[in-house]
Design a protein around this motif. Structure first.
Motif, PDB file in Angstrom:
ATOM      1  N   ALA A 299      -6.725 -88.265  50.736  1.00  0.00           N
ATOM      2  CA  ALA A 299      -7.238 -86.533  51.053  1.00  0.00           C
ATOM      3  C   ALA A 299      -7.138 -86.144  53.104  1.00  0.00           C
ATOM      4  O   ALA A 299      -7.262 -85.852  53.452  1.00  0.00           O
ATOM      5  CB  ALA A 299      -9.108 -87.203  51.306  1.00  0.00           C
ATOM      6  N   THR A 300      -5.817 -87.254  53.295  1.00  0.00           N
ATOM      7  CA  THR A 300      -5.021 -86.741  54.311  1.00  0.00           C
ATOM      8  C   THR A 300      -5.078 -85.087  54.463  1.00  0.00           C
ATOM      9  O   THR A 300      -3.009 -85.055  53.880  1.00  0.00           O
ATOM     10  CB  THR A 300      -5.039 -87.954  55.198  1.00  0.00           C
ATOM     11  N   PRO A 301      -5.654 -84.455  55.505  1.00  0.00           N
ATOM     12  CA  PRO A 301      -4.776 -83.254  55.652  1.00  0.00           C
ATOM     13  C   PRO A 301      -3.027 -82.785  55.992  1.00  0.00           C
ATOM     14  O   PRO A 301      -2.560 -84.182  57.512  1.00  0.00           O
ATOM     15  CB  PRO A 301      -5.310 -82.763  56.398  1.00  0.00           C
ATOM     16  N   ARG A 302      -2.344 -82.427  55.512  1.00  0.00           N
ATOM     17  CA  ARG A 302      -0.602 -82.180  55.835  1.00  0.00           C
ATOM     18  C   ARG A 302      -0.442 -80.602  55.894  1.00  0.00           C
ATOM     19  O   ARG A 302       0.464 -80.261  57.768  1.00  0.00           O
ATOM     20  CB  ARG A 302       0.158 -83.010  54.639  1.00  0.00           C
ATOM     21  N   ALA A 303      -1.364 -79.865  55.535  1.00  0.00           N
ATOM     22  CA  ALA A 303      -0.604 -78.537  56.291  1.00  0.00           C
ATOM     23  C   ALA A 303      -2.562 -77.633  56.095  1.00  0.00           C
ATOM     24  O   ALA A 303      -2.795 -78.100  54.730  1.00  0.00           O
ATOM     25  CB  ALA A 303       0.098 -77.985  55.977  1.00  0.00           C
ATOM     26  N   ARG A 304      -2.625 -77.051  56.339  1.00  0.00           N
ATOM     27  CA  ARG A 304      -4.079 -76.211  56.745  1.00  0.00           C
ATOM     28  C   ARG A 304      -2.956 -74.348  56.568  1.00  0.00           C
ATOM     29  O   ARG A 304      -2.625 -74.310  57.064  1.00  0.00           O
ATOM     30  CB  ARG A 304      -5.426 -76.247  57.070  1.00  0.00           C
ATOM     31  N   GLY A 305      -3.961 -73.736  56.289  1.00  0.00           N
ATOM     32  CA  GLY A 305      -3.400 -71.737  56.049  1.00  0.00           C
ATOM     33  C   GLY A 305      -4.411 -71.438  55.723  1.00  0.00           C
ATOM     34  O   GLY A 305      -5.811 -71.579  55.146  1.00  0.00           O
ATOM     35  N   VAL A 306      -4.244 -69.764  56.248  1.00  0.00           N
ATOM     36  CA  VAL A 306      -4.926 -68.369  55.860  1.00  0.00           C
ATOM     37  C   VAL A 306      -4.010 -67.917  55.461  1.00  0.00           C
ATOM     38  O   VAL A 306      -2.561 -67.174  55.504  1.00  0.00           O
ATOM     39  CB  VAL A 306      -6.200 -68.273  57.331  1.00  0.00           C
ATOM     40  N   VAL A 307      -4.172 -67.497  53.940  1.00  0.00           N
ATOM     41  CA  VAL A 307      -3.298 -66.711  53.341  1.00  0.00           C
ATOM     42  C   VAL A 307      -4.027 -64.558  53.012  1.00  0.00           C
ATOM     43  O   VAL A 307      -5.370 -64.901  52.516  1.00  0.00           O
ATOM     44  CB  VAL A 307      -2.977 -66.228  51.928  1.00  0.00           C
ATOM     45  N   GLN A 308      -3.916 -63.340  53.750  1.00  0.00           N
ATOM     46  CA  GLN A 308      -4.611 -61.974  53.462  1.00  0.00           C
ATOM     47  C   GLN A 308      -3.702 -61.719  52.416  1.00  0.00           C
ATOM     48  O   GLN A 308      -2.265 -61.110  52.669  1.00  0.00           O
ATOM     49  CB  GLN A 308      -4.580 -61.424  53.985  1.00  0.00           C
ATOM     50  N   VAL A 309      -4.651 -61.154  50.976  1.00  0.00           N
ATOM     51  CA  VAL A 309      -3.435 -60.492  49.917  1.00  0.00           C
ATOM     52  C   VAL A 309      -4.242 -58.992  50.219  1.00  0.00           C
ATOM     53  O   VAL A 309      -5.034 -58.873  50.577  1.00  0.00           O
ATOM     54  CB  VAL A 309      -3.520 -61.297  48.569  1.00  0.00           C
TER      55      VAL A 309
END
Length: 313
Positions: A299-309
């Motif tokens: 559960a160690t984060p490697r990437a976080r993002g936000v997408v808009q569709v």
């Protein structure tokens, strides 16, 4: 260090044909097996003129494939082997298909000098506009890179990258089901990739034309004081993009932003997931925003993002 005098410097234009083989290989390298990215007949059956560009294709044409630009960046001390991807931002304006021609122009929009635990470094922001053969802006690509000070030995990527071979899928690749329930708090489909192998990084390097030796050359990585090679951030983002297209379809993405939070090493097992955070039902077409993430098995984060569709009507 990169001199502040280079702020606002422009590069290009550079012209690239969008190749069907490149689309298929890049999709396979991130585990995207949907036939519309590999089979022209399947794409046309879905109402598309040809294979659509995967969400992260712009960086291939806007930077990695551009040997001329990489040399120009090297001249201002932003040499590819010194770069570590920090953030990647896309805005999608017009769909891109195989057979299109993209013209890329780039500009340095930010240079920030910082000092970390291992010493000084630069944060370099490079914004690239990709315009299609009709003169329409297709994609805006904004890359934020950590540029390390000089190390020895350093060498440029190959002037002529080797010819790419037929698409070879990332092990464990699947086709994600489309998201049918759209409401805040709804979880996107989750999936786990098999433990990452060094050969997966070589596959992605060939597909994306990103030959930064930090991802493929263990001796070079050791010279930087690292344990060994690390995965391309864009390999991780490309896998996250499968969730974005499951939500919005191949043409629904309007923006996709990711921050890379830590290195992914050979042997790491990543899990991918997301959650719808906002729905604008008043928009036409309906707009949806979702948060995406990639985490290791602990559960160690490697990437976080936000997408808009924008959802198809």
């Amino acid at each position: 260090m990169i001199s502040a005098e280079h702020l606002g410097r422009r590069f290009g234009p550079y012209v690239y044909p969008v190749e069907r083989e490149r689309i298929s290989q890049l999709a396979a390298a991130v585990g995207e097996l949907h036939p519309i990215y590999h089979d022209r007949a399947a794409a046309q059956s879905a109402g598309l003129p040809d294979l659509p560009a995967p969400p992260t294709l712009a960086t291939c044409y806007g930077l990695w494939a551009n040997v001329a630009l990489l040399h120009e960046l090297a001249e201002i001390h932003a040499l590819l082997p010194r770069m570590l991807h920090g953030e990647q931002h896309y805005t999608y304006h017009t769909p891109v298909y195989a057979g299109d021609t993209l013209t890329a122009t780039s500009e340095i929009t930010s240079i920030v000098h910082k000092h970390g635990q291992t010493g000084p470094f630069d944060l370099l922001t490079l914004e690239t506009q990709l315009v299609n053969q009709h003169g329409a802006l297709a994609i805006t690509d904004r890359l934020v890179a950590v540029v390390r000070p000089a190390y020895a030995p350093l060498y440029l990527p190959p002037l002529q990258p080797p010819q790419y071979s037929a698409a070879t899928p990332l092990p464990g690749a699947t086709v994600l089901p489309p998201v049918t329930e759209v409401a805040p708090g709804v979880a996107l489909p989750t999936f786990h990739a098999p433990p990452l192998l060094a050969e997966d990084m070589l596959r992605y390097a060939a597909a994306s034309l990103d030959y930064n030796p930090l991802h493929t050359d263990a001796e070079y990585a050791h010279s930087l004081g690292m344990e060994g090679v690390i995965a391309h951030g864009m390999l991780v983002m490309g896998q996250m993009a499968r969730l974005a297209t499951a939500l919005g379809g191949p043409l629904g993405l309007r923006s996709f932003n990711v921050r890379f939070l830590g290195p992914t090493h050979p042997g790491d097992t990543l899990g991918f997931g997301g959650m719808i955070s906002a729905v604008d039902s008043a928009a036409s077409p309906q707009r949806v925003e979702a948060e995406l993430w990639a985490m290791t098995s602990d559960a160690t984060p490697r990437a976080r993002g936000v997408v808009q569709v924008a959802l198809a009507e």
